[in-house]
Motif scaffolding. Sequence first.
Motif, mmCIF file in Angstrom:
data_model
loop_
_atom_site.group_PDB
_atom_site.id
_atom_site.type_symbol
_atom_site.label_atom_id
_atom_site.label_comp_id
_atom_site.label_asym_id
_atom_site.label_seq_id
_atom_site.Cartn_x
_atom_site.Cartn_y
_atom_site.Cartn_z
ATOM 1 N N ARG A 105 0.827 -1.211 0.000
ATOM 2 C CA ARG A 105 0.000 0.000 0.000
ATOM 3 C C ARG A 105 0.858 1.258 0.000
ATOM 4 O O ARG A 105 0.582 2.213 -0.736
ATOM 5 C CB ARG A 105 -0.943 -0.007 1.212
ATOM 6 C CG ARG A 105 -1.852 1.211 1.281
ATOM 7 C CD ARG A 105 -2.778 1.285 0.076
ATOM 8 N NE ARG A 105 -3.528 2.536 0.028
ATOM 9 C CZ ARG A 105 -3.722 3.236 -1.082
ATOM 10 N NH1 ARG A 105 -3.208 2.834 -2.228
ATOM 11 N NH2 ARG A 105 -4.420 4.360 -1.041
ATOM 12 N N GLN A 108 2.476 1.764 -3.382
ATOM 13 C CA GLN A 108 1.493 2.284 -4.338
ATOM 14 C C GLN A 108 1.359 3.799 -4.204
ATOM 15 O O GLN A 108 1.250 4.511 -5.206
ATOM 16 C CB GLN A 108 0.137 1.604 -4.123
ATOM 17 C CG GLN A 108 0.080 0.153 -4.588
ATOM 18 C CD GLN A 108 -1.234 -0.502 -4.215
ATOM 19 O OE1 GLN A 108 -1.790 -0.256 -3.141
ATOM 20 N NE2 GLN A 108 -1.746 -1.359 -5.095
ATOM 21 N N GLN A 109 1.366 4.290 -2.964
ATOM 22 C CA GLN A 109 1.260 5.728 -2.738
ATOM 23 C C GLN A 109 2.495 6.461 -3.271
ATOM 24 O O GLN A 109 2.382 7.511 -3.916
ATOM 25 C CB GLN A 109 1.077 6.007 -1.245
ATOM 26 C CG GLN A 109 -0.249 5.510 -0.688
ATOM 27 C CD GLN A 109 -0.299 5.583 0.831
ATOM 28 O OE1 GLN A 109 0.728 5.760 1.504
ATOM 29 N NE2 GLN A 109 -1.503 5.430 1.388
ATOM 30 N N ALA A 112 2.534 6.703 -7.015
ATOM 31 C CA ALA A 112 1.436 7.478 -7.594
ATOM 32 C C ALA A 112 1.874 8.902 -7.924
ATOM 33 O O ALA A 112 1.181 9.620 -8.647
ATOM 34 C CB ALA A 112 0.250 7.509 -6.630
ATOM 35 N N GLU A 304 5.786 -4.457 -10.877
ATOM 36 C CA GLU A 304 4.524 -5.149 -10.589
ATOM 37 C C GLU A 304 4.167 -5.091 -9.108
ATOM 38 O O GLU A 304 3.016 -5.284 -8.734
ATOM 39 C CB GLU A 304 4.613 -6.618 -11.027
ATOM 40 C CG GLU A 304 4.868 -6.814 -12.515
ATOM 41 C CD GLU A 304 6.348 -6.752 -12.873
ATOM 42 O OE1 GLU A 304 7.179 -6.491 -11.967
ATOM 43 O OE2 GLU A 304 6.670 -6.950 -14.060
ATOM 44 N N HIS A 306 4.002 -2.616 -7.120
ATOM 45 C CA HIS A 306 3.217 -1.458 -6.686
ATOM 46 C C HIS A 306 2.159 -1.084 -7.715
ATOM 47 O O HIS A 306 1.708 0.064 -7.769
ATOM 48 C CB HIS A 306 4.142 -0.263 -6.418
ATOM 49 C CG HIS A 306 5.100 0.025 -7.543
ATOM 50 N ND1 HIS A 306 4.733 0.657 -8.701
ATOM 51 C CD2 HIS A 306 6.416 -0.259 -7.670
ATOM 52 C CE1 HIS A 306 5.786 0.769 -9.487
ATOM 53 N NE2 HIS A 306 6.824 0.219 -8.891
ATOM 54 N N HIS A 307 1.742 -2.045 -8.551
ATOM 55 C CA HIS A 307 0.683 -1.789 -9.522
ATOM 56 C C HIS A 307 -0.545 -1.255 -8.785
ATOM 57 O O HIS A 307 -0.932 -1.759 -7.729
ATOM 58 C CB HIS A 307 0.337 -3.077 -10.268
ATOM 59 C CG HIS A 307 -0.553 -2.877 -11.451
ATOM 60 N ND1 HIS A 307 -1.917 -2.711 -11.330
ATOM 61 C CD2 HIS A 307 -0.286 -2.820 -12.778
ATOM 62 C CE1 HIS A 307 -2.452 -2.569 -12.527
ATOM 63 N NE2 HIS A 307 -1.476 -2.627 -13.431
ATOM 64 N N ALA A 308 -1.152 -0.217 -9.346
ATOM 65 C CA ALA A 308 -2.232 0.480 -8.638
ATOM 66 C C ALA A 308 -3.461 -0.392 -8.412
ATOM 67 O O ALA A 308 -4.194 -0.197 -7.439
ATOM 68 C CB ALA A 308 -2.624 1.738 -9.408
ATOM 69 N N GLU A 309 -3.725 -1.353 -9.316
ATOM 70 C CA GLU A 309 -4.958 -2.131 -9.226
ATOM 71 C C GLU A 309 -4.738 -3.605 -8.908
ATOM 72 O O GLU A 309 -5.545 -4.219 -8.218
ATOM 73 C CB GLU A 309 -5.730 -2.017 -10.554
ATOM 74 C CG GLU A 309 -6.156 -0.600 -10.875
ATOM 75 C CD GLU A 309 -6.762 -0.492 -12.265
ATOM 76 O OE1 GLU A 309 -6.804 -1.527 -12.964
ATOM 77 O OE2 GLU A 309 -7.171 0.607 -12.639
ATOM 78 N N LEU A 310 -3.627 -4.199 -9.422
ATOM 79 C CA LEU A 310 -3.412 -5.630 -9.234
ATOM 80 C C LEU A 310 -1.920 -5.914 -9.065
ATOM 81 O O LEU A 310 -1.234 -6.294 -10.016
ATOM 82 C CB LEU A 310 -3.962 -6.418 -10.438
ATOM 83 C CG LEU A 310 -3.969 -7.934 -10.302
ATOM 84 C CD1 LEU A 310 -4.905 -8.377 -9.186
ATOM 85 C CD2 LEU A 310 -4.363 -8.588 -11.624
ATOM 86 N N ARG A 312 1.432 -7.686 -8.703
ATOM 87 C CA ARG A 312 1.846 -9.036 -9.072
ATOM 88 C C ARG A 312 3.328 -9.243 -8.731
ATOM 89 O O ARG A 312 4.069 -9.880 -9.467
ATOM 90 C CB ARG A 312 1.611 -9.280 -10.566
ATOM 91 C CG ARG A 312 0.159 -9.107 -10.964
ATOM 92 C CD ARG A 312 -0.062 -9.330 -12.438
ATOM 93 N NE ARG A 312 0.780 -8.494 -13.286
ATOM 94 C CZ ARG A 312 0.546 -7.202 -13.556
ATOM 95 N NH1 ARG A 312 -0.488 -6.596 -13.008
ATOM 96 N NH2 ARG A 312 1.345 -6.532 -14.353
#
Length: 368
Positions: A105, A108-109, A112, A304, A306-310, A312
């Motif tokens: 999480r 991801q931030q 972004a 992958e 920190h991919h925003a939606e999925l 991997r």
Amino acid sequence: MTEIEIGRAKRGRRAYSFDDIAIVPSRRTRDPEEVSTAWQIDAYRFELPIVAAPMDSVMSPETAIALGKHGGLGVLNLEGLWTRYDDPTDQLAEIAALDAGTAVRRMQQMYAEPIRAELVTARLRQMRDAGVTVAGSLSPQRTKEFAKAVVDAGVDMFVIRGTTVSAEHVSGQAEPLNLKEFIYELDVPVIVGGCATYQAALHLMRTGAAGVLVGFGGGAAHTTRTVLGVAVPMASAVADVAGARRDYMDESGGRYVHVIADGSIGRSGDIAKAIACGADAVMIGSPFARASDAPGRGFHWGNEAHHAELPRGERVQIGTVGTLAEILFGPSRVADGTMNLVGALTRAMATTGYTDVKEFQRIEVVVS
């Protein structure tokens, strides 16, 4: 090729990973001093068939410069922290300190934050000013947006790298990147991938790419296999793409496209096996992430993670074993193939009697 029955409604062929095969000694041996590990792609010659993966835990502008001076090729991730922050030192330190439960999480931030074209230019010019071959990587989704900034900064080699890249991407929502048109209009050689099958590689070669990255679902920090269920064992993938290179040479009247193995290469023996299966060079991440001077500080992660939606991938702690120079050239203080990568490759080639990378591609291998 013989297929195996998985069930009454499905058949599949057997594929092999690097762990499944072994290199067979030939009738002659040589002195390691007589072996050359050099390779050339387009106008650029490198003393080492080693390309560093464009991952923030592996490559900063400084480590890309260092690898270039050692004779390899460092590829900078132009969608990473180095093009989002003026100085990502604090972000890299925070990632290394995150606990496992909050790592995805928080990353991801961090990722972004918008990519800034002026930072793309600044990082690439920093590498150019150091006098090394300059290579930067973008995903297919970002290539159109930032291609001009990359080229204007004086990049020598453009890398388009994704989990998988096809020459026939279909989208009902947006106009996809036309690889053939893009490469034709570009004045610098393009390396593109990943791919893992003969047919996909053949289509990428027909776009005019100078090199093709082979790999999908592998790597120490990837969870693509568990999240998407998609993976191809690397020994078979490299051999299949090498077969596409051979057939494309016949089709094109002699144009040679370089095959670069990208995935599941964690130790020196994997480098030798990748070349034995037909690779011209390897792209590696985790071995360099173990360097004490790597930006990841003993941690390793890919785009992958920190991919925003999925997501991997994951941030994995792999520790450090030595400096970048020691990982490449030794001396090694461990016997597990994580140090002196070049020395091990040279000895593998000498032990089997081969003097250069092109010859070594013909070595016999067995399923072990």
